[in-house]
Design an enzyme around this catalytic site. Structure first.
Site, PDB file in Angstrom:
ATOM      1  N   HIS A   1       0.869  -1.169   0.000  1.00 30.80           N
ATOM      2  CA  HIS A   1       0.000   0.000   0.000  1.00 30.80           C
ATOM      3  C   HIS A   1       0.912   1.227   0.000  1.00 30.80           C
ATOM      4  CE1 HIS A   1      -3.121   2.806   0.956  1.00 30.80           C
ATOM      5  NE2 HIS A   1      -4.014   1.852   0.799  1.00 30.80           N
TER       6      HIS A   1
ATOM      7  N   ARG B   1      -5.592  11.149  -1.217  1.00 28.38           N
ATOM      8  CA  ARG B   1      -5.040  11.472  -2.528  1.00 28.38           C
ATOM      9  C   ARG B   1      -6.161  11.703  -3.529  1.00 28.38           C
ATOM     10  NH1 ARG B   1      -2.101   6.994  -4.294  1.00 28.38           N
ATOM     11  NH2 ARG B   1      -2.972   5.790  -2.578  1.00 28.38           N
TER      12      ARG B   1
END
Ligand code: FAD
Ligand code: SF4
Ligand code: SF4
Ligand code: FES
Lengths: 271, 557
Positions: free
Chosen positions: B327, B347
């Site tokens: 990740h 994000r």
């Protein structure tokens, strides 16, 4: 090259402040930024008990500690709590607690069933020691009170974040294991009290009746791609990719009323 | 622990470039995304998976020649923890119908279904029952429960696409078809999935889903599922016994070639115990604690690939272990939160990734693997990582710019869990950025098995993260909580039916271990490594240097 070990070597030694902590009464000097769990490992302990998820959710690492000149008992999860100078700590990796055994098929979701399984509920003296000791800041005494009042839904909500660390049970004047009781209550609420979700049963029935079998058979017949021989089944994989690319996407902004235009492989009357 | 002054100084550089970065975003400008060739380049050089020097061929066993990460090969090319000649198989310490190895979500659901077939069950597990990756899953579980917009067909396509079309079709089909029934089953056991007032289950998107089908129980989905099935197993105490802190270290076979039990190691008393069983379900979960290439991990303390090692020695092939899921954004500082996931939603909302100078170096919405590779490159190659007080490097995830763009309080409102987590350390992520680095998350591959849970060894079944093929080369979020329940139930049921009906009884043996040792010797591998690992060793060098008389059996003292 992308290896944090290499990175570590590039870093100049960081002179880290050491603080004294007392693990079960014995003094160790450990870096001030460590969690209790890592500090114990730094000191040389190797965990078998007392460590589980190492992420604050499994309840394996309950820790109690005191500071000199302060009568309060403090608590924390060893994997989440940063050491403090002069803390006297011990973990409580296990504390005996009775759990009532009951036949799940037979319970109906009534408060009386909880009372029968755990009559000690009514010995609660409202001392609040449980709430004070809970590392998850759960209002333990309040959920116990809610259960006694027969408000299982409220108790389920109040106890939802319980990680079953067992600390409340160590302090209980009424000698109950609050978290086992709360677990029973949450299950009763989830299965027997909360509004049902009929759309799930409808979909299960449709699948069992073979409603989607044809559509699935067709995509399955296209097979798969061998990662080490990617051209072997190329024609079929291209078809599969085409199906994949043209499937209609639900946008992020939709609510429950949204339905796709393409009704292929869906169910009528599904709500 | 709040950011120390050294980091506060560096944050000023992030603040210095922030107004311009926000202006640019407002004007519709983005940091340029990589084209396909550039992506390939950075992946090949910097993604831990793609990097050739990170892996080597296995020299022995059913997958001889298969290139996977060194850490896994090291465990496979190692001797047993126990000398097979010393184990007395003639007097088993326990006998049972079904032995389940691993008390996580897969193992526990297998136990419930096996018991329902009338079998006596033992769960042998390494830590406490439920100390497992299942407990840690926050996000959700996929299932096409909404027939008006979704079905196993669309779920199937999504899973295949996520896995680069390499998945095993039968495993995927069963997974998507059984999914709604798993949700029904969990609800019937009292699992509290989040619902609307009319009872409709709440669902959301996950990466790669075409329909919103991720069910959740607030933000502790895995914990709610785990504690529900565990609680029910405890109700069936007459038929399901749990042996904790006693990991399996070797499978036991019989002279007819069927699996017939396991050797357990009581970590507290250092005794080895023999369990004789009519069938065995392997459900030991993943392998994040191998810290492949020294990466930190999101996984629990016991995720050390033990099941892979034991089954491989017995002859079960491996698949898809050449890919591991990293990740891109795990917390690297503060130390207390190390490895913890920072959701992709930051994000998605537009938070920039910036280096030690406060400059952007990557578009924030590259695919997971590309994003991770670019972060790694910035730290180890470009040398623009942010040095942490714990002696590592990270990258800033500029969460405060979201407050600048969308109004003060946005981060706190949209990301309450992470806001609280950091505020415990004295950091307000609406004001100060987060330090992140890629973290080891999920073992995509594992043991080869069929969609009835069986393997090429009679009496030996597989369920959960230890298995491979369902997710192909890449698992989508929400499909592993699903797979552990689907295949836990199937394996438990079929292992019990095998135990009640088809068993071929025979003489217990550890000959496969002897043969494996012989193969190691003959292949010229010179090693005194032993496996399975059981637990990682976090003892530091300064301690080890003074442990003059300590004996380490592998990583355990
Ligand atoms: C932080 C985090 C977040 C995640 N979020 C999601 C999500 O949102 N959605 C999703 O679908 N998936 C998610 N996942 C993945 C998912 O949780 C796991 O893949 C899944 O729960 C694995 O279940 P399991 O039963 O196979 O293994 P586990 O739950 O890990 O259970 C395995 C058990 O076996 C025990 N064991 C290990 N070795 C031995 C041995 N030798 N002998 C006996 N016992 C042994 C272990 O201690 C453990 O108790 C997440 C994972 C993590 C770590
Ligand atoms: S309620 Fe009890 S068992 Fe649950 S987290 Fe709090 S102290 Fe631990
Ligand atoms: S500790 Fe026990 S007696 Fe005291 S308030 Fe809590 S439940 Fe009641
Ligand atoms: S180790 Fe799981 S809560 Fe600390």
């Amino acid at each position: 090259m992308c290896d944090t070990a290499t990175i570590e070597k590039k870093v100049p030694e960081v002179a880290e402040e050491l603080v004294p902590i007392y693990i079960m009464g014995k003094k160790y000097e450990v870096p001030a930024s460590l969690t209790i769990m890592k500090a114990m490992e730094y000191a040389g302990y190797q965990y078998i008990r007392g460590a589980g998820c190492r992420g604050g959710i499994c309840g394996a690492c309950a820790t109690v500690y005191r500071k000199p000149g302060d009568y309060h008992i403090r608590v924390g999860l060893a994997c989440q709590t940063v050491v403090e100078a002069d803390m006297y700590l011990t973990q409580i990796p296990f504390f005996p607690a009775n759990r009532a055994v009951y036949k799940w098929e037979d319970v109906r979701g009534e408060a009386e069933e909880v009372f029968a399984a755990y009559p000690e509920l009514f010995r609660c003296l409202a001392c609040n020691a449980c709430t004070k000791v809970c590392p998850m800041d759960i209002p333990v005494m309040d959920y116990v009170a809610a259960i006694k009042q027969g408000n299982l839904e409220k108790a389920a909500e109040l106890s939802f974040d319980c990680i079953q660390c067992g600390l409340c049970a160590t302090r209980c004047m009424a000698e109950m294991a609050q978290y086992h009781i709360a677990q029973m209550v949450r299950r009763l609420v989830g299965a027997k009290i909360a509004v049902p979700s009929p759309h799930v049963d409808k979909q299960v029935a449709a699948i069992k009746s073979g409603h989607y079998d044809e559509a699935l058979k067709e995509v399955m017949a296209l097979g798969t791609m061998d990662p080490f021989n990617q051209d072997a089944n190329k024609e079929n994989i291209d078809k599969l990719k085409e199906l994949y690319n043209k499937r209609q996407g639900e946008s992020h902004a939709t609510d429950e009323s949204w339905e796709p235009d393409d009704k292929y492989a869906l169910l009528e009357d599904a709500r | 622990m709040p950011y120390p002054d050294s980091l506060k100084e560096l944050i000023k550089k992030v603040e210095a470039t922030r107004p311009a970065r926000v202006e640019k975003k407002k004007a519709g400008g983005e940091f340029p995304a990589l084209n396909l060739d550039e992506r390939k380049g950075v992946l090949e050089q910097f993604h831990p998976d793609v990097k050739e020097e990170g892996r080597r061929e296995i020299k022995i066993g059913p997958n001889k020649g298969y290139r996977i990460c060194h850490e896994m090969v090291d465990l496979v090319e190692a001797r047993s923890r126990v000398n097979p000649d010393k184990v007395d198989l003639s007097k088993p310490d326990y006998t049972t119908d079904v032995l389940i190895i691993g008390g996580g979500g897969a193992g526990t659901s297998a136990a419930l279904l096996a018991q329902e077939q009338g079998a006596k069950v033992i769960i042998a597990t390494k830590l406490r029952h439920g100390d497992a990756n299942t407990m840690m899953a926050e996000g959700g579980i996929q299932a096409a429960t909404k027939g008006w917009k979704d079905s196993p067909y669309y779920h199937y396509l999504d899973i295949m696409g996520g896995g680069h079309f390499t998945n095993v079709p039968e495993l995927v089909s069963t997974l998507s078809k059984e999914a709604p029934d798993v949700i029904r089953w969990l609800l019937s056991l009292g699992c509290n999935f989040s619902k609307f007032e009319d009872g409709t289950l709440k669902t959301m998107h996950g990466g790669g889903t075409s329909r919103k089908r991720m069910h959740f129980a607030a933000d502790i989905t895995g914990a709610e599922m785990m504690r529900t099935v565990r609680d029910e197993a405890r109700n069936r105490i007459d038929d399901i016994s749990v042996i904790e802190f006693s990991p399996a270290v070797e499978l036991i076979m019989n002279d007819k070639g069927a699996c017939a039990g396991a050797v357990l190691y009581n970590m507290e008393t250092a005794e080895y115990l023999v369990i004789k069983a009519k069938s065995v379900v392997m459900a030991t979960g993943g392998s994040g604690r191998l810290h492949v290439q020294n990466f930190m991990t999101t996984n629990h303390y016991g995720a050390t690939a033990d099941g892979i090692v034991m089954a491989y020695r017995a002859g079960v092939p491996l698949c898809f272990l050449h890919t591991i899921q990293y990740h891109p954004t795990g917390v690297i500082f503060p130390e207390q939160a190390e490895g913890i996931l920072i959701t992709e939603k930051f994000r998605g909302a537009g938070a920039n990734l910036v280096n030690v100078d406060g400059n952007q170096f990557v578009f924030e919405r590259e695919p997971r693997d590309v994003e991770a590779a670019c972060i790694i490159r910035e730290c180890v190659n470009v040398n623009k990582g942010v040095p942490t007080p714990t002696g590592k490097f990270g990258i800033w995830l500029d969460s405060p710019m979201l407050d600048v763009m969308f109004g003060e309080g946005y981060v706190k409102k949209e990301f309450p869990g992470k806001h609280i987590l950091f505020s415990r350390f004295g950091i307000d992520i609406g004001v100060e950025p987060m330090l992140i680095y890629p973290t080891l998350h999920y073992q995509n591959g594992g043991l080869e098995f069929k969609d009835d849970g069986s393997t090429k060894i009679p009496g030996f079944y597989v369920a959960g993260e230890v298995g491979g093929g369902i997710h192909g080369e890449n698992r989508l979020m929400g499909n592993s909580l699903l797979d552990i329940m689907v295949y836990g139930r199937i394996s438990g049921k079929n292992a019990a039916q095998y135990a009640m009906n088809g068993v071929v009884d025979g003489e217990l043996t550890l000959d496969h271990v002897r043969k494996y040792h012989q193969e190691i010797d003959e292949s010229g591998i010179e090693t005194d490594r032993i496996s399975p690992m059981l637990l990682p060793d976090y003892t530091l060098e300064h301690v080890k240097a003074k442990q003059y008389s300590a004996e380490y059996e592998g990583t355990l003292r």
